[in-house]
Design a protein around this motif. Structure first.
Motif, PDB file in Angstrom:
ATOM      1  N   SER A  23       1.132  -1.378  -0.122  1.00 50.24           N
ATOM      2  CA  SER A  23      -0.092   0.029  -0.038  1.00 50.24           C
ATOM      3  C   SER A  23       0.608   1.250   0.120  1.00 50.24           C
ATOM      4  N   ASN A  25       1.566   4.993   1.103  1.00 51.51           N
ATOM      5  CA  ASN A  25       1.158   5.098   2.302  1.00 51.51           C
ATOM      6  C   ASN A  25       0.910   6.557   1.650  1.00 51.51           C
ATOM      7  N   SER A  26       2.122   7.317   1.026  1.00 48.70           N
ATOM      8  CA  SER A  26       2.462   9.366   1.046  1.00 48.70           C
ATOM      9  C   SER A  26       3.629   9.163  -0.431  1.00 48.70           C
ATOM     10  N   SER A  39       5.845   6.165   0.089  1.00 46.58           N
ATOM     11  CA  SER A  39       5.793   5.032   1.027  1.00 46.58           C
ATOM     12  C   SER A  39       5.507   4.003   0.744  1.00 46.58           C
ATOM     13  N   GLY A  40       5.256   3.040   1.522  1.00 49.17           N
ATOM     14  CA  GLY A  40       4.188   2.372   2.441  1.00 49.17           C
ATOM     15  C   GLY A  40       4.696   1.303   2.951  1.00 49.17           C
ATOM     16  N   SER A  41       3.906   0.083   3.016  1.00 53.54           N
ATOM     17  CA  SER A  41       4.435  -1.129   3.459  1.00 53.54           C
ATOM     18  C   SER A  41       3.036  -1.805   3.064  1.00 53.54           C
ATOM     19  N   ASN A  42       3.178  -3.236   3.653  1.00 53.61           N
ATOM     20  CA  ASN A  42       2.367  -3.750   4.317  1.00 53.61           C
ATOM     21  C   ASN A  42       2.735  -4.703   4.976  1.00 53.61           C
ATOM     22  N   LYS A  46       8.800  -2.936   4.671  1.00 51.01           N
ATOM     23  CA  LYS A  46       8.204  -1.659   4.870  1.00 51.01           C
ATOM     24  C   LYS A  46       9.995  -0.622   3.252  1.00 51.01           C
ATOM     25  N   ALA A  60      -0.931   8.675  -2.953  1.00 53.91           N
ATOM     26  CA  ALA A  60      -1.465   8.019  -1.766  1.00 53.91           C
ATOM     27  C   ALA A  60      -2.620   7.282  -1.786  1.00 53.91           C
ATOM     28  N   GLY A  61      -2.528   5.959  -1.010  1.00 53.86           N
ATOM     29  CA  GLY A  61      -3.475   4.898  -1.421  1.00 53.86           C
ATOM     30  C   GLY A  61      -4.161   4.366  -2.234  1.00 53.86           C
ATOM     31  N   THR A  63      -2.624   1.115  -3.933  1.00 53.03           N
ATOM     32  CA  THR A  63      -1.267  -0.689  -3.608  1.00 53.03           C
ATOM     33  C   THR A  63      -0.855  -1.182  -4.676  1.00 53.03           C
TER      34      THR A  63
END
Length: 154
Positions: A23, A25-26, A39-42, A46, A60-61, A63
């Motif tokens: 995902s 996130n930013s 930037s993101g993670s699961n 990350k 952002a938002g 996948t």
């Protein structure tokens, strides 16, 4: 996420070293004209990834599927010598890159331990950087080598 059925293990082993659905996130586009840091993670990994946002836009938002592969050849055989001259010049039939929207070639240049069972990996794709942090079990397939980054939206 499992590896695509079209990619087989060749003489050099599995082509796909890491495959994660993440995902976003930013997205930070403030520092450079054509580069954004996403930037993101699961739950397991990350990441921070610099992308050329003129070539590939991520918000952002969203996948993404992020894959690190040792070769673009579907049979898993090495293409490193040709890749050093330009991966787009591979005179092959279909490649792993055909299924992705954003592809880069670069080198893993540093690892750090991060806790008991966590690793940080740093990769440079001609100055565009990737930072991955996750369990040693997830990232153990990586070593100091040249790799491909393949990204697509899911």
């Amino acid at each position: 996420m499992s590896r695509p059925a079209a990619v087989s293990s060749g003489p050099s082993g599995d082509a796909i070293l890491v495959s994660e659905t993440l995902s976003v996130n930013s997205v930070n586009s403030e520092k450079y004209d054509r580069v954004s840091r996403i930037s993101g993670s699961n739950p397991d990994v990350k990441f921070h990834l610099d992308i050329n946002h003129d070539l590939y836009v991520v918000a952002a938002g969203e996948t993404i599927e992020l894959v690190l592969a040792s070769t673009l050849k579907l049979d898993g055989s090495s293409d490193i010598e040709k890749a050093k001259q330009g991966w787009r010049e591979l005179d092959e039939q279909p490649t792993l890159a055909d299924g992705y929207d954003y592809v880069c070639y670069g080198k893993i240049y540093r690892f750090e331990e991060s806790g008991v069972d966590s690793i940080k990996a740093f990769v440079s794709f001609g100055g565009l950087l990737l930072y991955l942090e996750g369990s040693a079990k997830k990232l153990t397939t990586l070593k100091h080598e040249y790799i491909y980054l393949l990204v697509k939206k899911v």
